[in-house]
Design an enzyme around this catalytic site. Structure first.
Site, PDB file in Angstrom:
ATOM      1  CE  LYS A 175      44.821  36.257  46.789  1.00 47.78           C
ATOM      2  NZ  LYS A 175      43.325  36.263  47.149  1.00 47.78           N
ATOM      3  CG  HIS A 223      45.451  40.287  51.270  1.00 50.08           C
ATOM      4  ND1 HIS A 223      44.431  39.302  51.387  1.00 50.08           N
ATOM      5  CD2 HIS A 223      45.681  40.400  49.770  1.00 50.08           C
ATOM      6  CE1 HIS A 223      43.973  38.939  50.132  1.00 50.08           C
ATOM      7  NE2 HIS A 223      44.719  39.921  49.250  1.00 50.08           N
ATOM      8  CD  GLU A 240      43.143  43.024  47.166  1.00 52.83           C
ATOM      9  OE1 GLU A 240      43.268  42.582  46.036  1.00 52.83           O
ATOM     10  OE2 GLU A 240      43.523  42.491  48.319  1.00 52.83           O
ATOM     11  CD  GLU A 280      43.527  35.924  50.785  1.00 52.80           C
ATOM     12  OE1 GLU A 280      45.001  35.830  50.388  1.00 52.80           O
ATOM     13  OE2 GLU A 280      42.807  36.214  49.573  1.00 52.80           O
ATOM     14  N   GLY A 323      38.232  36.255  45.075  1.00 49.82           N
ATOM     15  CA  GLY A 323      38.531  34.719  44.676  1.00 49.82           C
ATOM     16  C   GLY A 323      36.815  34.140  44.578  1.00 49.82           C
ATOM     17  CB  SER A 329      36.466  38.587  41.011  1.00 50.12           C
ATOM     18  OG  SER A 329      36.323  37.691  42.047  1.00 50.12           O
ATOM     19  CG  ASN A 385      48.271  38.548  46.379  1.00 48.65           C
ATOM     20  OD1 ASN A 385      49.483  37.448  46.783  1.00 48.65           O
ATOM     21  ND2 ASN A 385      47.592  38.788  47.357  1.00 48.65           N
TER      22      ASN A 385
HETATM   23  P1  13P Z   1      41.315  37.416  43.118  1.00 47.84           P
HETATM   24  O1  13P Z   1      41.624  38.240  42.014  1.00 47.84           O
HETATM   25  O2  13P Z   1      41.425  35.952  42.881  1.00 47.84           O
HETATM   26  O3  13P Z   1      39.830  37.688  43.593  1.00 47.84           O
HETATM   27  O4  13P Z   1      42.300  37.945  44.500  1.00 47.84           O
HETATM   28  C1  13P Z   1      42.333  39.393  44.859  1.00 47.84           C
HETATM   29  C2  13P Z   1      43.449  39.481  45.642  1.00 47.84           C
HETATM   30  O5  13P Z   1      43.309  39.076  46.912  1.00 47.84           O
HETATM   31  C3  13P Z   1      44.705  40.018  45.360  1.00 47.84           C
HETATM   32  O6  13P Z   1      45.298  40.420  46.503  1.00 47.84           O
END
Ligand code: 13P
Length: 252
Positions: free
Chosen positions: A11, A97, A169, A99, A175, A215, A9
């Protein structure tokens, strides 16, 4: 046997040149990727058209969208239709997600509609769930994640659920560099699998891939992917580094 999946992803990262260079780097390193795993990348929406052409001759890389709306076409400025994605041969789409739930107020009802619309157009939803740090600390995280699934995904009929991928997640791990331990991740993955079985039967429970995200890096992927209910990863930061993403694909 369940599909193993490593999905990147990206983003809202990388300008067009950077994104295209990264894709080309992945394509050139095909032989280093795990041929037994489905490799998916979800770049920013403006790049999907060109990327679809670039991967047309490399179908070991599947494209995913980071978002889609639930209506086929019409006056919905700025939205992305599943029909449009389908016309570019996009195979996967993230739904729910954290976010998008947090920043764009996507609620369970909208998410259920998105999943249904994607399935209607043969695009596999990667349905994300996961709890905030305060929910984890208050110890009701199991019920919280199960409710996210019950409200949006498990309201669908069994044949639809069978076509989905689920990604757990935990938000506190996204992150932050603070990944869930393999025991913490497996606990939730096992519960999700058990709930799938209770609601839809053993066959569906044993076929739906459940990915871990948060992560996930080359140095912890092996331990996470060795857990019995973890079928791969949804990778954020580490998917922006070609070699790291490739290493993660070889962590099964
Ligand atoms: P990270 O791997 O940067 O923690 O992000 C995970 C994520 O949100 C994948 O959709």
């Amino acid at each position: 046997m369940r599909k193993k999946i490593v999905a990147g992803n990206w983003k809202m990262n990388l300008d067009y040149t950077q994104a295209k260079n990264l894709l080309q780097d992945l394509i050139q390193n095909k032989d280093k990727f795990n041929a037994d795993a489905e490799i998916v990348i979800c770049p920013s929406a403006p790049y999907l058209g060109v990327f679809a052409e670039l991967v047309a001759a490399h179908d070991w890389i599947k494209l995913g969208s980071q978002n889609a709306y639930f209506i086929d076409s019409g006056a919905f400025t700025g939205e992305i239709s599943p029909v449009q994605l389908k016309s570019l041969n996009i195979k996967y789409c993230l739904v729910g997600h954290s976010e998008r739930r947090d920043n764009f107020n996507e609620d369970y009802n909208l998410l259920a509609k998105k999943v249904k619309a994607l399935i209607n157009h043969d695009i596999t939803p990667i349905f994300c769930c996961g709890e905030q740090l305060q929910v984890r600390s208050s110890n009701v995280y199991r019920e919280f994640v199960m409710k996210q699934l019950e409200d949006s995904l498990f309201s669908l009929p069994a044949p639809d659920v069978a076509k989905c991928v689920i990604a757990y997640e935990p938000i506190w791990a996204i992150g932050t560099g603070q990944t869930a331990s393999s025991e913490q991740a497996q606990e939730i993955h096992g519960l999700i699998r058990a709930r799938l079985e209770a609601n839809f039967g053993e066959k569906i429970a044993n076929s739906v891939p459940i990915l871990y995200g948060g992560s996930c890096k080359p140095d912890n992927a092996k331990e996470l992917f060795s857990q019995k209910d973890i079928d791969g990863g949804l990778i954020g930061g580490a998917s922006l580094v070609g070699a790291d993403f490739c290493d993660i694909s070889n962590s099964f």
